[in-house]
Design an enzyme around this catalytic site. Structure first.
Site, PDB file in Angstrom:
ATOM      1  N   SER A 102       0.766  -1.106   0.016  1.00  0.00           N
ATOM      2  CA  SER A 102       0.090  -0.038  -0.064  1.00  0.00           C
ATOM      3  C   SER A 102       0.756   1.403   0.028  1.00  0.00           C
ATOM      4  O   SER A 102       1.576   1.457  -0.876  1.00  0.00           O
ATOM      5  CB  SER A 102      -0.779  -0.108   1.251  1.00  0.00           C
ATOM      6  OG  SER A 102      -1.871   1.042   1.077  1.00  0.00           O
ATOM      7  N   ASP A 241      -2.711   6.212  -3.446  1.00  0.00           N
ATOM      8  CA  ASP A 241      -1.478   5.559  -2.752  1.00  0.00           C
ATOM      9  C   ASP A 241      -0.963   4.369  -3.703  1.00  0.00           C
ATOM     10  O   ASP A 241      -1.331   4.142  -4.692  1.00  0.00           O
ATOM     11  CB  ASP A 241      -2.038   4.862  -1.528  1.00  0.00           C
ATOM     12  CG  ASP A 241      -2.893   4.028  -1.387  1.00  0.00           C
ATOM     13  OD1 ASP A 241      -3.479   3.705  -2.601  1.00  0.00           O
ATOM     14  OD2 ASP A 241      -2.945   3.083  -0.389  1.00  0.00           O
TER      15      ASP A 241
END
Length: 446
Positions: A102, A241
């Protein structure tokens, strides 16, 4: 019973260090493949990844694990986490895997697993897989070993899906949008989808080299986006992200818009059109009290959960809500997706922007957030929150803020840290309350 390998969002850690090694990735593939081998059909798993250098290593190890227990593998390459969830469901796969850490730096990586319905696994499934990781998994006989193949049109499938969530009667014609893909998984699909919907696209963070994911770009480092929006005269900036399951936006003045404002924008618009289910939205205990008050003024509820998008989604599913998320930018729109999807959420916000005809600085500023302070206290061991002095300090702080604010104290699930957050109408009072509680925790942890 505590989980050994799985955290709040899969397995994650520094690569080439336990548990994020090639050997562990292969074991996870074997265990997960065996766990989801149900029925007599030929089983299949979809594997996607972000742009980290270690993705090649972990991808190959997982292919070995899955095929060794007889599961076929479909490789889709660098793709957003929500794309993997969507493809798992649409391709009728038995499970999906996203290899990503992530928003973490490139040296970390992780493994996220999805069931055949495209949702992240339950605690029970994760516990069952953990038990198999540490045990013996039966290997397939030679004639039943799985095959692996790459699907070249996966990007096109996801772009088509994302565009389908944007209202048919609207276009992005005339809008200049800066999109920052964090040198991550959405570096191809996000700019393409926005351009195909009519926008003039300025793309940054779209030159991944395996080591620059989230490095000075993306939703956790929005300064580049802020500067680019202002310099190019864009109407909006979108920052994703590393695996594109969350976002933040930047208005035309260069001001950052967080997940709370985005949820308010979507919920307000959906409520006006009779599309909002449940009469409100679901967020975590970290969402600002200003959001709660704003929704209440619209006759809408804010339902709070523990920190983590999985808990938000669980509440949404159990109670019939279709909008939820986190202040950090995980926005879950269950009408469209089974997990947070930064691109899809941005398209819903853009729809509100197009309909209004007003600048983003007006449309996306739904409420004035209350002063909110979060401080971390690191401790070496023990349970400082069970200390009598700490409990007394917390009780006193809650009493002081009663009616004018909130206090949220929790132990981190990933590191030895106590997080102390308070918010209220008076900034000085909030800071003083946080400092007093932190000091009590420090003394108890000494």
């Amino acid at each position: 019973m505590a989980r050994k390998y799985f955290g709040t969002d899969g397995i994650r850690g520094a690569t080439n260090a336990h548990p994020m090694t090639a050997a562990m990735a292969m074991k996870v593939g074997m265990a997960a493949g065996a766990h989801f081998a149900r029925g007599d059909h030929k089983h299949r798993v979809v594997i996607g990844k972000d742009t980290r250098l270690s993705g090649y290593m972990l991808e190959n190890a997982m292919v070995a694990g899955f095929t060794s227990v007889g599961m076929d593998v479909v490789l889709v390459g660098p793709m957003p986490t929500p794309a993997v969830a969507m493809l798992t469901q649409s391709m009728r796969a038995d499970m999906g895997v996203m290899i990503s850490a992530s928003h973490n730096p490139f040296a970390d990586n992780g493994i996220k697993l999805f069931g055949p319905d495209g949702y992240k696994l339950s605690d029970a499934d994760e516990m069952a897989i953990e038990a198999m990781i540490d045990g013996d998994v039966a290997l397939a006989p030679p004639e039943q070993i799985g095959r692996a193949r790459r699907v070249e049109d996966a990007r096109g499938r996801y772009i088509h899906f994302a565009k389908s969530t944007f209202p048919e009667d609207l276009t992005l014609d005339g809008l200049k949008i800066v999109v920052d893909c964090a040198n991550g998984a959405a570096y191809q699909v996000a700019p393409s989808a926005l351009w195909e919907l009519g926008a003039e696209v300025v793309a940054v963070g779209v030159s991944p080299n395996g080591k620059n994911i989230n490095d000075g770009v993306g939703s956790t480092a929005p300064q580049t986006l802020c500067e680019t929006v202002v310099a190019t005269g864009a109407q909006l900036g979108i920052a994703l992200d590393g695996d594109a399951d969350r976002l933040i936006l930047v208005d035309e003045t260069g001001r950052v818009i967080d997940g709370d404002q985005l949820m308010a924008t979507i919920a307000d618009g959906w409520a006006r059109r009779g599309k909002l289910a449940g009469g409100g939205l679901v967020a975590t205990v970290m969402s600002n009290l200003g959001l709660e008050r704003h929704l209440a003024a619209q006759g809408l509820e804010l339902i709070r959960t523990s920190v983590g998008d999985r808990y938000v989604l669980e509440k949404m599913r159990s109670s019939g809500y279709n909008v939820g998320g986190e202040q950090s930018g995980h926005i879950i729109l269950s009408d469209y997706a089974t997990t947070g999807d930064g691109l899809v959420a941005s398209l819903q916000v853009l729809a509100e922007l197009v309909r209004s005809g007003a600048p983003a600085s007006e449309v996306l500023h739904r409420f004035d957030p209350l002063p909110q302070i979060l401080k971390n206290v690191r401790f070496k061991g023990g349970k400082p929150l069970e200390d009598t002095t700490v409990k007394e300090a917390i009780a006193a702080a809650e009493a002081e803020l009663s009616g004018n604010g909130r206090l949220v104290i929790r132990a981190s699930g990933t590191e030895p840290v106590i997080r102390v957050m308070a918010e209220g109408d008076e900034a000085g009072q909030v800071e003083a309350v946080v400092d007093r509680v932190c000091e009590a925790v420090r003394k108890a942890a000494a």
